[in-house]
Design a protein around this motif. Structure first.
Motif, mmCIF file in Angstrom:
data_model
loop_
_atom_site.group_PDB
_atom_site.id
_atom_site.type_symbol
_atom_site.label_atom_id
_atom_site.label_comp_id
_atom_site.label_asym_id
_atom_site.label_seq_id
_atom_site.Cartn_x
_atom_site.Cartn_y
_atom_site.Cartn_z
ATOM 1 N N ALA A 142 20.416 7.493 -3.622
ATOM 2 C CA ALA A 142 21.627 8.141 -4.131
ATOM 3 C C ALA A 142 22.279 8.978 -3.037
ATOM 4 O O ALA A 142 23.505 9.001 -2.891
ATOM 5 N N SER A 143 21.457 9.667 -2.264
ATOM 6 C CA SER A 143 21.978 10.473 -1.159
ATOM 7 C C SER A 143 22.668 9.592 -0.127
ATOM 8 O O SER A 143 23.709 9.959 0.433
ATOM 9 N N THR A 144 22.094 8.414 0.114
ATOM 10 C CA THR A 144 22.704 7.474 1.062
ATOM 11 C C THR A 144 24.067 7.013 0.562
ATOM 12 O O THR A 144 25.034 6.914 1.335
ATOM 13 N N TYR A 145 24.153 6.726 -0.741
ATOM 14 C CA TYR A 145 25.445 6.348 -1.328
ATOM 15 C C TYR A 145 26.450 7.508 -1.210
ATOM 16 O O TYR A 145 27.623 7.300 -0.851
ATOM 17 N N ARG A 146 25.992 8.720 -1.536
ATOM 18 C CA ARG A 146 26.888 9.880 -1.535
ATOM 19 C C ARG A 146 27.461 10.134 -0.146
ATOM 20 O O ARG A 146 28.633 10.445 0.019
ATOM 21 N N ASN A 147 26.616 9.976 0.878
ATOM 22 C CA ASN A 147 27.068 10.200 2.251
ATOM 23 C C ASN A 147 28.097 9.170 2.697
ATOM 24 O O ASN A 147 28.859 9.410 3.640
ATOM 25 N N GLN A 148 28.130 8.018 2.022
ATOM 26 C CA GLN A 148 29.117 6.980 2.350
ATOM 27 C C GLN A 148 30.370 7.085 1.491
ATOM 28 O O GLN A 148 31.298 6.286 1.651
ATOM 29 N N GLY A 149 30.383 8.061 0.557
ATOM 30 C CA GLY A 149 31.527 8.181 -0.337
ATOM 31 C C GLY A 149 31.473 7.202 -1.501
ATOM 32 O O GLY A 149 32.486 6.995 -2.183
ATOM 33 N N ARG A 150 30.312 6.646 -1.768
ATOM 34 C CA ARG A 150 30.152 5.705 -2.897
ATOM 35 C C ARG A 150 29.700 6.516 -4.111
ATOM 36 O O ARG A 150 28.553 6.478 -4.547
ATOM 37 N N HIS A 194 0.844 -1.196 0.000
ATOM 38 C CA HIS A 194 0.000 0.000 0.000
ATOM 39 C C HIS A 194 0.879 1.247 0.000
ATOM 40 O O HIS A 194 1.929 1.277 0.657
ATOM 41 N N PRO A 195 0.490 2.315 -0.737
ATOM 42 C CA PRO A 195 1.302 3.547 -0.771
ATOM 43 C C PRO A 195 1.626 4.105 0.609
ATOM 44 O O PRO A 195 2.741 4.606 0.839
ATOM 45 N N SER A 196 0.674 4.032 1.546
ATOM 46 C CA SER A 196 0.932 4.541 2.894
ATOM 47 C C SER A 196 2.011 3.727 3.596
ATOM 48 O O SER A 196 2.845 4.265 4.326
ATOM 49 N N THR A 197 1.996 2.402 3.354
ATOM 50 C CA THR A 197 3.018 1.538 3.944
ATOM 51 C C THR A 197 4.392 1.899 3.396
ATOM 52 O O THR A 197 5.373 2.006 4.132
ATOM 53 N N LEU A 198 4.460 2.119 2.081
ATOM 54 C CA LEU A 198 5.733 2.445 1.445
ATOM 55 C C LEU A 198 6.237 3.821 1.904
ATOM 56 O O LEU A 198 7.441 4.018 2.085
ATOM 57 N N THR A 199 5.325 4.757 2.091
ATOM 58 C CA THR A 199 5.712 6.076 2.597
ATOM 59 C C THR A 199 6.301 5.957 3.997
ATOM 60 O O THR A 199 7.313 6.596 4.320
ATOM 61 N N SER A 200 5.664 5.132 4.841
ATOM 62 C CA SER A 200 6.177 4.921 6.198
ATOM 63 C C SER A 200 7.564 4.296 6.164
ATOM 64 O O SER A 200 8.445 4.674 6.938
ATOM 65 N N MET A 201 7.773 3.346 5.267
ATOM 66 C CA MET A 201 9.085 2.708 5.133
ATOM 67 C C MET A 201 10.133 3.713 4.668
ATOM 68 O O MET A 201 11.264 3.738 5.173
ATOM 69 N N ALA A 202 9.736 4.577 3.716
ATOM 70 C CA ALA A 202 10.668 5.583 3.200
ATOM 71 C C ALA A 202 11.044 6.579 4.304
ATOM 72 O O ALA A 202 12.197 6.990 4.421
ATOM 73 N N SER A 237 14.768 7.267 5.822
ATOM 74 C CA SER A 237 15.373 8.596 5.914
ATOM 75 C C SER A 237 15.884 8.871 7.326
ATOM 76 O O SER A 237 16.923 9.512 7.515
ATOM 77 N N THR A 238 15.151 8.377 8.317
ATOM 78 C CA THR A 238 15.585 8.533 9.701
ATOM 79 C C THR A 238 16.890 7.775 9.942
ATOM 80 O O THR A 238 17.811 8.289 10.596
ATOM 81 N N GLU A 265 21.148 -0.022 7.159
ATOM 82 C CA GLU A 265 19.703 -0.173 7.357
ATOM 83 C C GLU A 265 18.921 0.734 6.411
ATOM 84 O O GLU A 265 17.891 0.338 5.865
ATOM 85 N N ALA A 266 19.446 1.967 6.215
ATOM 86 C CA ALA A 266 18.785 2.900 5.305
ATOM 87 C C ALA A 266 18.796 2.359 3.876
ATOM 88 O O ALA A 266 17.778 2.385 3.175
#
Length: 833
Positions: free
Chosen positions: A738-746, A685-693, A697-698, A707-708
């Motif tokens: 992509a932001s998660t990769y960038r923050n890790q230097g990937r 469900h879109p609401s479930t996916l939004t909660s996961m996203a 982000s947290t 984990e992110a």
């Protein structure tokens, strides 16, 4: 100071100059009406439909004619939800008007003919003389403070200025010509200056006094609800102490205070005697008058020693403590107090601990625990109160608390215990609060009533308020009280005899509340509804916006009803109200017994949703003040209410916590939301996916990359399957990964994803869409982090040029991009796109 201006595309821009140099500006003087544009309205263009927008346009037109750029309007340049900002604004208002290059007076009740180029005096003088602008309290300083004051009709036509209309204004207002001409106000006595406002009116009676603060050049904390006479006494005390020690006692002296002579004498002796005690605690059950004793002591200390500073501190939670310390820092004008980055509480602590500091008394009221929790208004978090206490022999501290353990921890053996009042003292208290004297024939009835009230001050005050409001006799009130008490005991007939007295003590406030509620329910159902709603949120700082009504007058009338029964304490300056903790507790217990608590909690959640803003950082003052209420309502609602309004409010609560950097708290809520959504709505469900996203982000913000990444990947795969590869939600998830990769230097993995997102957004949204430009901006940063400076500059330049074409050169995004380019671009290197 926050100023307004229009950019070239007629977009209204609000700029907070903070500690920066303030440019020349114009200022508007006007009377508030319905449909004013407020600070919180500036986040969207809908404010242009409000009636008050005409004043903004008028101001902008005049500013342009006067070759200025910026202007200030009180309705939308002060964030009323930010208590710190509001307090600073009230104390700075006179100076802001004085420093304005121009002051435009908009007279909404003065109309002139448009038939002639120059308005003829005969067409406007009568309405000008009768204008309510000249009768209002706050407009007095707006007339006197600025050098240049120009008057305009409701059509925006110029009538004249303070110089050309000087004889007429002098005749209307009675203000001396010297004052109108800008002579120093020190040339006039205090009584002369106060006389200028004697016949002026204000919506709140206390404002008749507060509007004089700038004119008298004093600073005084406002305390709406204290009444005009009490406000006047405090003002006189501030004027007398102008050359003495700075003091903050936010409440007027209680004219009804009686008794407690022995405790008062004990406290005075310990504070001012030869063997001074620097730390004391007043301990006792709720409602026995601990705060009132401390308040009387504060005024006695000030009477005896004008060089002794007294500061009142609300220590009920971390946010209240933060606000109190901010007020102290402002009052003492401690260097750096207005710097948002400064730890204001440590700043005050160290200042008061200095060896050259004045002798002072700090009263920490409502100190129920050493560890104070934060509900999100301040930047502070839960902390130990002891960490913020000044360490100095010159600084004495008194705590009021119901908790004996807290008293011992803070004050060791220096504890003054407060119990029930003696009968004669209670009798004097009742007589002081009643509007009419107790007749000799009523003396016995008064004694019986006080016995039934267990000599508890809070109960006596509420009983007297009911008797005054309903104009009933002591006997009539007592008969209702006895009937209600009997009904309560019959409902709880299982109580053993030895518990009856204990029950009576605990339930007394509930009984006096029920007596008042019986009448309120019959006479004003809206007032009763407000009480029930207030019982389902945090008891302090309940915003009036939360209380809905068909009109402001209807809401005001209902609040006045509750005030007359002494059930609430109003805070008009903050547009809020408080409940005593015993009243709040009694209301919740009554709703629970009536099986109405769940229903009213749902109502409260629905109301909160209507006022709770989105998580844009510009709304942070508003949602920080609403967070305690959302937290309280959510923590007391049922699990089966998860889906619907409750889940929506929980999501808003969580996302604002995330925006405020409180990741651990938001994570807990996002996990709950995700699990509930999975269980009820399904994995895809879109609401479930939004909660996961949101949860992913947290994790990313906490640096929990693995984990992110795993959660973002799961969301991307599901959204691709359910929504499609080109869906905007899918692209957003890819951007987050992509932001998660960038923050890790990937860098390589981040670049591949960002290029893919840019190409898709160009195809779906177009090259000039803001989301496409954001993606280009992200890729430019990835290039820069890889050391590919030329590629980064080329892409950022391209992005900046497109932003400038679409948004205009003054848009914050464009200004930010240009600033970044200035940092990145090497000197004397021309890189063309």
């Amino acid at each position: 100071m926050r100023l307004l201006h229009f950019d070239y595309s007629r977009g209204l821009i609000s700029t907070d100059f903070g500690r920066k140099s303030i440019p020349p500006y114009a200022i508007l003087s006007h009377r508030w009406g319905d449909g004013e544009v407020l600070f919180e309205d500036l986040g969207s263009d809908t404010f242009k439909k409000k009636d008050g927008y005409r004043k903004i346009e008028f101001c902008a037109e005049q500013v342009a004619q006067d070759q200025l750029q910026y202007f200030w309007i009180d309705t939308c340049c002060i964030d009323k939800w930010n208590l710190r900002e509001r307090s600073k604004a009230i104390n700075s208002m006179f100076r802001w008007y004085r420093n304005a290059a121009k002051c435009y007076v908009f007279l909404s009740d003065v109309s002139v003919s448009t038939a002639t180029e120059i308005p003829q005096r005969s067409t406007w003088e009568v309405s000008f003389r009768a204008s309510e602008w000249f009768t209002r309290g706050w407009t007095l300083q707006e007339l006197i403070a600025p050098v240049s004051v120009e008057f305009f009709s409701s059509e925006g036509r110029r009538i004249g200025d303070k110089i050309s209309l000087e004889p007429l204004i002098r005749e209307i207002t009675g203000v001396p010509l010297k004052a109108l001409r800008g002579h120093s106000l020190d040339e006039f006595t205090i009584s002369e200056r106060m006389e200028w406002a004697r016949n002026r009116e204000t919506t709140e009676e206390e404002d008749n006094i507060y509007c004089l603060l700038g004119i008298l050049d004093v600073s005084m904390r406002t305390s709406y609800g204290e009444g005009k006479e009490n406000a006047l006494r405090r003002l006189q005390m501030e004027v007398e102490a102008a050359g003495g020690a700075p003091t903050i006692i936010p409440f007027s002296r209680n004219d009804h205070f009686v008794g407690r002579e022995s405790q008062l004498a004990e406290l005075e002796a310990k504070l001012l005697g030869d063997k001074q005690t620097t730390t004391l605690a007043i301990v006792g059950p709720g409602g026995v008058g601990k705060s009132q004793l401390a308040l009387e002591l504060a005024y006695k200390i000030r009477q005896k020693n004008k060089n002794y500073s007294v500061f009142w501190v609300d220590a009920s939670d971390m946010d209240s403590l933060y606000q109190s310390y901010t007020s102290i820092a402002q009052k003492l004008d401690i260097p750096g107090w207005d710097d948002e980055k400064v730890d204001i509480m440590q700043l005050v602590k160290f200042h008061l601990s200095r060896k050259d500091a004045r002798q002072c008394l700090l009263i920490f009221d409502n100190t129920e625990d050493i560890t104070l929790e934060s509900s999100g208004f301040s930047t502070a978090r839960a902390a130990n109160l002891i960490d913020y206490l000044p360490q100095s022999e010159l600084c004495s501290i008194i705590f009021t608390t119901t908790n004996s353990d807290t008293a011992k921890s803070l004050a060791s053996q220096n504890i003054v215990k407060l119990g029930e009042m003696a009968p004669d003292m209670a009798q004097r208290t009742l007589e002081n609060y009643l509007n009419t004297p107790v007749l000799r024939s009523e003396q016995q009835e008064a004694k019986l009533l006080l016995q039934d009230l267990l000599y508890l001050p809070l109960a006596i005050v509420q009983a007297a308020a009911y008797i005054n409001t309903r104009n009933v006799t002591l006997q009539m009130y007592r008969s209702q009280l006895v009937r209600r008490k009997k009904e309560a005991l019959e409902r709880d007939s299982a109580l053993s005899k030895d518990k009856l007295q204990e029950y009576g003590i605990k339930s007394l406030i509930a009984i006096t509340l029920l007596v008042s509620m019986d009448q309120i329910h019959r006479s004003d159902t809206l007032a009763a509804d407000y009480l029930f709603l207030a019982a389902c949120v945090d008891r302090k700082d309940i915003p009036l916006d939360f209380l809905e009504a068909s009109s402001l007058r209807e809401r005001e009338d209902a609040i006045k009803v509750l005030s007359s029964y002494a059930l609430i304490v109003r805070r008009p300056a903050e547009s809020a109200l408080d409940l005593h903790q015993l009243v709040h507790r009694a209301l919740r217990e009554w709703l629970r017994k009536q099986e109405l608590l769940d229903q009213w909690t749902r109502n409260a959640i629905t109301r909160l949703l209507r006022v709770f803003p989105d998580h844009d950082h510009g709304n942070r003052s508003k949602w920080r003040r609403l967070l305690p209420h959302a937290k309280y309502a959510l923590s007391h609602s049922l699990v089966e209410q998860e889906i619907g309004n409750r889940s929506t409010l929980a999501w808003k609560y969580a996302i604002t916590l995330y925006s405020d950097g409180r990741y651990n708290e938001s994570e807990e809520l996002f996990v709950q939301a995700m699990e509930m959504s999975q269980r009820v709505l399904g994995e895809e469900h879109p609401s479930t996916l939004t909660s996961m996203a949101n949860l992913a982000s947290t994790y990313r913000s906490q640096g929990r990359w693995k984990e992110a990444e795993e959660l973002f990947m799961q969301v991307i795969e599901t959204r691709k399957r359910v929504l499609g590869e080109e869906h905007l939600d899918t692209l957003t998830s890819m951007t987050n990964l992509a932001s998660t990769y960038r923050n890790q230097g990937r860098w390589k993995e981040a670049e591949e994803l960002e290029v893919q997102v840019i190409e898709t957004r160009k195809r779906v949204l177009g090259e000039e869409h803001p989301d496409t430009l954001t993606s280009m901006n992200n890729l430019a940063f990835t290039f820069k982090l890889q050391g590919r400076k030329d590629d980064a500059i080329l892409l950022m330049r391209q992005c900046s040029q497109l932003q400038k074409q679409i948004l205009g050169p003054q848009h914050p995004y464009v200004i930010s991009s240009v600033a970044i380019l200035d940092q990145w671009q090497p000197e004397n290197v021309d890189i063309t796109v």
